[in-house]
Enzyme design. Structure first.
Site, PDB file in Angstrom:
ATOM      1  N   HIS A   1     -98.843   8.552  34.056  1.00 12.84           N
ATOM      2  CA  HIS A   1     -98.718   7.406  33.140  1.00 12.84           C
ATOM      3  C   HIS A   1     -97.660   7.638  32.049  1.00 12.84           C
ATOM      4  O   HIS A   1     -97.326   6.706  31.318  1.00 12.84           O
ATOM      5  CB  HIS A   1    -100.059   7.090  32.475  1.00 12.84           C
ATOM      6  CG  HIS A   1    -101.115   6.636  33.436  1.00 12.84           C
ATOM      7  ND1 HIS A   1    -100.931   5.577  34.304  1.00 12.84           N
ATOM      8  CD2 HIS A   1    -102.370   7.102  33.682  1.00 12.84           C
ATOM      9  CE1 HIS A   1    -102.024   5.412  35.041  1.00 12.84           C
ATOM     10  NE2 HIS A   1    -102.907   6.324  34.689  1.00 12.84           N
TER      11      HIS A   1
ATOM     12  N   ASP B   1    -109.467  10.003  41.810  1.00 13.43           N
ATOM     13  CA  ASP B   1    -110.412   9.062  41.209  1.00 13.43           C
ATOM     14  C   ASP B   1    -110.652   7.824  42.070  1.00 13.43           C
ATOM     15  O   ASP B   1    -111.404   6.937  41.678  1.00 13.43           O
ATOM     16  CB  ASP B   1    -109.971   8.660  39.785  1.00 13.43           C
ATOM     17  CG  ASP B   1    -108.497   8.399  39.662  1.00 13.43           C
ATOM     18  OD1 ASP B   1    -107.795   8.386  40.690  1.00 13.43           O
ATOM     19  OD2 ASP B   1    -108.025   8.221  38.529  1.00 13.43           O
TER      20      ASP B   1
ATOM     21  N   ASP C   1    -103.453   8.257  43.348  1.00  6.71           N
ATOM     22  CA  ASP C   1    -104.415   8.116  42.252  1.00  6.71           C
ATOM     23  C   ASP C   1    -104.909   6.655  42.231  1.00  6.71           C
ATOM     24  O   ASP C   1    -104.168   5.740  42.595  1.00  6.71           O
ATOM     25  CB  ASP C   1    -103.728   8.462  40.931  1.00  6.71           C
ATOM     26  CG  ASP C   1    -104.699   8.532  39.758  1.00  6.71           C
ATOM     27  OD1 ASP C   1    -105.101   9.653  39.389  1.00  6.71           O
ATOM     28  OD2 ASP C   1    -105.050   7.470  39.207  1.00  6.71           O
TER      29      ASP C   1
ATOM     30  N   HIS D   1    -105.285   4.757  39.837  1.00  4.01           N
ATOM     31  CA  HIS D   1    -104.509   3.968  38.868  1.00  4.01           C
ATOM     32  C   HIS D   1    -103.031   3.969  39.265  1.00  4.01           C
ATOM     33  O   HIS D   1    -102.531   4.975  39.781  1.00  4.01           O
ATOM     34  CB  HIS D   1    -104.660   4.553  37.464  1.00  4.01           C
ATOM     35  CG  HIS D   1    -106.085   4.652  37.002  1.00  4.01           C
ATOM     36  ND1 HIS D   1    -106.853   5.779  37.208  1.00  4.01           N
ATOM     37  CD2 HIS D   1    -106.878   3.755  36.368  1.00  4.01           C
ATOM     38  CE1 HIS D   1    -108.073   5.570  36.706  1.00  4.01           C
ATOM     39  NE2 HIS D   1    -108.114   4.355  36.189  1.00  4.01           N
TER      40      HIS D   1
HETATM   41 ZN   LIG Z   1    -106.277   7.723  37.749  1.00  2.00          ZN
END
Ligand SMILES: [Zn+2]
Length: 330
Positions: A125, A246, A162, A164
């Site tokens: 991120h 995740d 991931d 996200h």
């Molecule tokens: Zn994540």
């Protein structure tokens, strides 16, 4: 050929409030898992610190300097409320990025076949000049830029599974025709980016959004029918994985329903593509994964696959979409 495993005790000294999901236990459960006899073949090394120059290949120099100063002082202005700084954060962040650099060095020089770094904080991120979502420096971006600058690598493919979207990585390589960024992620979801329409000016961004509740079926289909053919066509010299776990069904932060078998299968498919395009060169870096049981099981499956040769068939670059592999999983 062997698999390199990098970690460092400094990863345990980056602290957040006790309720925070991105916590030192994550690394401890991974290390405990990788102590098993079946992982005896791993080449184990301590993660070194990244140089400022390595960080500045992926981030603006001013951001690197301000972030290093802020971490030294124990406070970063403008950081989001989810991202915390402790006295151990600076060394952890430097070694998390340093592991990425070291892994690229050893894979590119043929000392090892592939590599997995179990370090934190994660990185995907973090943008060119932005700390976000538990991330300070974008480890996978640092790895890609290091491979280009130091090892003369022409094309790098980054696969981010991931849960996200890897918004920071996408931002950093948005205008780079030599880096293919592919992401499978829950969507719509934090951080709100990652729509199919985000393709980049050189068509080198590939987003595969998955709806909340999706299990391994859509994940495998997206990987086999969309992502892997794109990586094959791109003919990378190195494949990097932003390996977040995740998307595991047990994870408290996301709503996908993958199992450890899905991560093993995905790893084997990527290895087959790596064998076909770049003599098997893969560097995998830990991103998210917040259920300790789901994380340990997923890393176990991922690293076990990295150690053993892929069991699937080898593909030739440019051949038709390997959709048939979607049902070849374990
Ligand atoms: Zn994540």
């Amino acid at each position: 050929m062997t698999t390199l495993h990098l970690t460092h005790m400094a990863a345990l000294a980056h602290l957040a409030p006790p309720w925070h999901p991105e916590r030192p236990d994550r690394i401890q459960v991974i290390e405990r898992c990788l102590e098993q006899e079946r992982f005896a073949a791993l080449v184990r090394e301590q993660a070194p610190v990244a140089s400022e120059a390595a960080l500045a290949r992926a981030h603006d120099v001013a951001y690197v300097e301000a972030t290093l100063a802020g971490l030294r002082d124990g406070a970063l202005p403008g950081v989001d409320h989810d991202t915390h700084v402790s006295p151990g954060t600076l060394e952890a962040a430097l070694r998390s990025a340093g592991a990425a650099v070291q892994a690229v060095d050893e894979v590119m020089t043929g000392q090892v076949r592939n590599a997995f770094s179990a370090m934190r904080p994660p990185g995907h991120h973090a943008g060119r000049a932005r700390t976000a979502g538990f991330c300070f420096f974008n480890n996978v971006a640092v790895a890609a830029r290091h491979a280009q600058a130091v090892h003369g690598v022409g094309r790098v493919a980054i696969l981010d599974w991931d849960a996200h979207h890897g918004d920071g990585t996408q931002e950093i390589f948005w205008n780079d025709p030599d880096v293919l960024f592919c992401s499978l992620h829950q969507w719509p979801f934090y951080p709100d980016t990652g729509a199919v329409s985000e393709r980049g000016p050189h068509d080198t961004v590939v987003n595969v959004p998955l709806p909340a509740g999706a299990d391994g079926g859509p994940f495998r289909e997206g990987l086999a029918a969309v992502v892997l053919p794109r990586i094959l066509d791109f003919r990378p010299d190195l494949i990097l994985i932003s390996a977040g776990f995740d998307a595991h069904w047990r994870d408290p932060l996301a709503d996908l329903r993958l199992t450890e078998a899905d991560f093993r299968w995905a790893t084997e498919q990527v290895m087959a593509v790596a064998d076909a395009t770049c003599t098997g060169r893969i560097v995998s870096l830990l991103e998210g994964g917040y259920d300790l049981v789901g994380l340990a099981r997923s890393v176990e499956a991922h690293v076990a696959a990295l150690i053993e040769p892929a069991t699937g068939r080898t593909w030739e670059a440019g051949e038709a979409a390997p959709a048939a592999l979607a049902d070849a999983g374990s």
